[in-house]
Design an enzyme around this catalytic site. Sequence first.
Site, mmCIF file in Angstrom:
data_model
loop_
_atom_site.group_PDB
_atom_site.id
_atom_site.type_symbol
_atom_site.label_atom_id
_atom_site.label_comp_id
_atom_site.label_asym_id
_atom_site.label_seq_id
_atom_site.Cartn_x
_atom_site.Cartn_y
_atom_site.Cartn_z
ATOM 1 N N HIS A 25 -3.439 7.243 1.940
ATOM 2 C CA HIS A 25 -3.811 5.931 1.414
ATOM 3 C C HIS A 25 -5.252 5.650 1.836
ATOM 4 C CE1 HIS A 25 -3.924 1.762 0.503
ATOM 5 N NE2 HIS A 25 -3.899 1.367 1.763
ATOM 6 N N ASN A 46 -10.013 -0.363 -1.192
ATOM 7 C CA ASN A 46 -8.563 -0.199 -1.060
ATOM 8 C C ASN A 46 -7.900 -0.763 -2.320
ATOM 9 O OD1 ASN A 46 -5.865 -0.351 -0.443
ATOM 10 N ND2 ASN A 46 -6.127 -1.397 1.529
ATOM 11 N N CYS A 101 0.813 -1.233 0.000
ATOM 12 C CA CYS A 101 0.000 0.000 0.000
ATOM 13 C C CYS A 101 0.842 1.277 0.000
ATOM 14 C CB CYS A 101 -0.955 0.000 1.188
ATOM 15 S SG CYS A 101 -2.196 -1.306 1.052
HETATM 16 C C1 LIG Z 1 -10.849 -5.235 8.759
HETATM 17 C C2 LIG Z 1 -11.471 -4.191 9.674
HETATM 18 C C3 LIG Z 1 -12.409 -3.301 8.885
HETATM 19 C C4 LIG Z 1 -12.265 -4.905 10.761
HETATM 20 O O1 LIG Z 1 -12.881 -3.932 11.577
HETATM 21 P P1 LIG Z 1 -12.869 -4.086 13.144
HETATM 22 O O2 LIG Z 1 -13.708 -3.032 13.677
HETATM 23 O O3 LIG Z 1 -11.441 -4.140 13.565
HETATM 24 O O4 LIG Z 1 -13.593 -5.435 13.351
HETATM 25 P P2 LIG Z 1 -12.995 -6.747 14.039
HETATM 26 O O5 LIG Z 1 -11.828 -7.254 13.249
HETATM 27 O O6 LIG Z 1 -12.798 -6.410 15.475
HETATM 28 O O7 LIG Z 1 -14.176 -7.718 13.839
HETATM 29 C C5 LIG Z 1 -15.381 -7.506 14.533
HETATM 30 C C6 LIG Z 1 -16.328 -8.582 14.109
HETATM 31 O O8 LIG Z 1 -16.762 -8.328 12.776
HETATM 32 C C7 LIG Z 1 -16.655 -9.514 12.025
HETATM 33 N N1 LIG Z 1 -16.402 -9.175 10.641
HETATM 34 C C8 LIG Z 1 -15.224 -9.076 9.991
HETATM 35 N N2 LIG Z 1 -15.435 -8.771 8.716
HETATM 36 C C9 LIG Z 1 -16.778 -8.673 8.551
HETATM 37 C C10 LIG Z 1 -17.592 -8.386 7.447
HETATM 38 N N3 LIG Z 1 -17.096 -8.110 6.237
HETATM 39 N N4 LIG Z 1 -18.922 -8.365 7.644
HETATM 40 C C11 LIG Z 1 -19.456 -8.609 8.839
HETATM 41 N N5 LIG Z 1 -18.719 -8.901 9.914
HETATM 42 C C12 LIG Z 1 -17.394 -8.921 9.770
HETATM 43 C C13 LIG Z 1 -15.514 -10.270 12.635
HETATM 44 O O9 LIG Z 1 -15.610 -11.632 12.323
HETATM 45 C C14 LIG Z 1 -15.724 -9.971 14.096
HETATM 46 O O10 LIG Z 1 -16.698 -10.869 14.574
HETATM 47 P P3 LIG Z 1 -16.509 -11.566 15.984
HETATM 48 O O11 LIG Z 1 -16.464 -10.438 16.970
HETATM 49 O O12 LIG Z 1 -17.736 -12.425 16.091
HETATM 50 O O13 LIG Z 1 -15.239 -12.330 15.903
HETATM 51 C C15 LIG Z 1 -10.412 -3.338 10.365
HETATM 52 O O14 LIG Z 1 -9.687 -4.138 11.254
HETATM 53 C C16 LIG Z 1 -9.488 -2.710 9.395
HETATM 54 O O15 LIG Z 1 -9.863 -1.827 8.663
HETATM 55 N N6 LIG Z 1 -8.198 -3.139 9.446
HETATM 56 C C17 LIG Z 1 -7.209 -2.596 8.582
HETATM 57 C C18 LIG Z 1 -7.398 -3.189 7.251
HETATM 58 C C19 LIG Z 1 -6.554 -2.515 6.253
HETATM 59 O O16 LIG Z 1 -6.638 -1.308 6.143
HETATM 60 N N7 LIG Z 1 -5.755 -3.282 5.529
HETATM 61 C C20 LIG Z 1 -4.942 -2.789 4.528
HETATM 62 C C21 LIG Z 1 -3.877 -1.962 5.129
HETATM 63 S S1 LIG Z 1 -2.945 -1.246 3.939
#
Ligand SMILES: CC(C)(COP(=O)(O)OP(=O)(O)OC[C@H]1O[C@@H](n2cnc3c(N)ncnc32)[C@H](O)[C@@H]1OP(=O)(O)O)[C@@H](O)C(=O)NCCC(=O)NCCS
Length: 330
Positions: free
Chosen positions: A255, A285, A114
């Site tokens: 980003h 993304n 990224c």
């Molecule tokens: C991926 C991301 C959106 C998840 O959001 P979050 O608020 O951290 O959510 P969590 O990972 O704590 O997950 C919360 C719950 O949502 C669920 N969940 C994950 N993806 C889901 C989706 N697409 N739809 C519904 N539920 C989802 C998880 O399974 C989890 O359930 P659980 O509590 O029963 O285990 C977040 O972590 C994120 O943006 N991370 C960075 C990703 C990124 O930018 N990557 C590229 C970097 S360059």
Amino acid sequence: MIRRAVLLGTGSALPSRVVSNSELAETVDTSDEWIVERTGIRQRHIAADGETTSTLATDAARKALAAASVAPEEIGLIILATATPDQTFPASATLVQAALGINDCIAFDVAAVCSGFLYALSVADSMIRGGAADKAIVIGSETFSRILDWDDRGTCVLFGDGAGAVVLSPAAPGEPSIIDFCNLTDGTGGPSLQMPAGGSRMPASHETVDQGLHFVKQDGSAVFKFAVRMTQEISVRILERNNLTGADLDLFVSHQANRRIIEAAAQRLGLPEDKVIINLERYGNTTAGTIPLALEDARRQGKLKKGDLVLLASVGAGFTVGSMLLRWSL
Ligand SMILES: CC(C)(COP(=O)(O)OP(=O)(O)OC[C@H]1O[C@@H](n2cnc3c(N)ncnc32)[C@H](O)[C@@H]1OP(=O)(O)O)[C@@H](O)C(=O)NCCC(=O)NCCS
């Protein structure tokens, strides 16, 4: 005299197929509400058969060349930032070069995921300053759809395909140009976001395919925490070392991974909404593609005018972290 690079033109390319959150929710256990609330993403573009990282990159490069009124034969350097090359080798930049009909310039890929576009831009700026190249094309292009596990709701909703390109040349004295860049890498973050197989450590085999090891694997919360902290830190660092603050900025182009990461950084910098570009709702993304795509959108929305002070920032797998300050030249 220091010859910093100046942007002469920009271009972008997006696959025509658009996939909405609701469409994804038909095949994986997610919802439009969850994706919008947790990320800000509403839809993403997905490459069709035959559309690849290099074809999108070539399309974006052609548009940037036309916008810059530069002929392909004037180009001495092509750097393509990507984590999803058409093949492991040769570099996808060489495919772009051939498609553009150039056969005697430097062309190579940069792998910083990224942060790839900012890393590639800083390499091009350094090579232009050092006299190794005159006119250059820098491209960020990705087809992450090809390495996503469409059954993994934690990753497949986040990414999209697309490309953006800029044409650069040495700046004339006093002309708006790149001012500074600040990149750093924390290699201990590798396991948090990776595609485990397909390289020399775990070559492709029936087992790696059966175990889904050719897909993106992510610890979303670890990446999120690092990205929130470091997008802010790298932004403040480059501003401070140039004796600037958020108040001096005309536009912040981060980003585009998650709306919450960008808003936290904008808040830390004290920036009002109109000085921040967020377009991830339409593209998701696009990894190395997000910053050039955001620059193009900002321009179209009239958020950029010649001489504006712009801060670019990114965090990506590795972890890679990048920032750049420039005066907008178009
Ligand atoms: C991926 C991301 C959106 C998840 O959001 P979050 O608020 O951290 O959510 P969590 O990972 O704590 O997950 C919360 C719950 O949502 C669920 N969940 C994950 N993806 C889901 C989706 N697409 N739809 C519904 N539920 C989802 C998880 O399974 C989890 O359930 P659980 O509590 O029963 O285990 C977040 O972590 C994120 O943006 N991370 C960075 C990703 C990124 O930018 N990557 C590229 C970097 S360059």
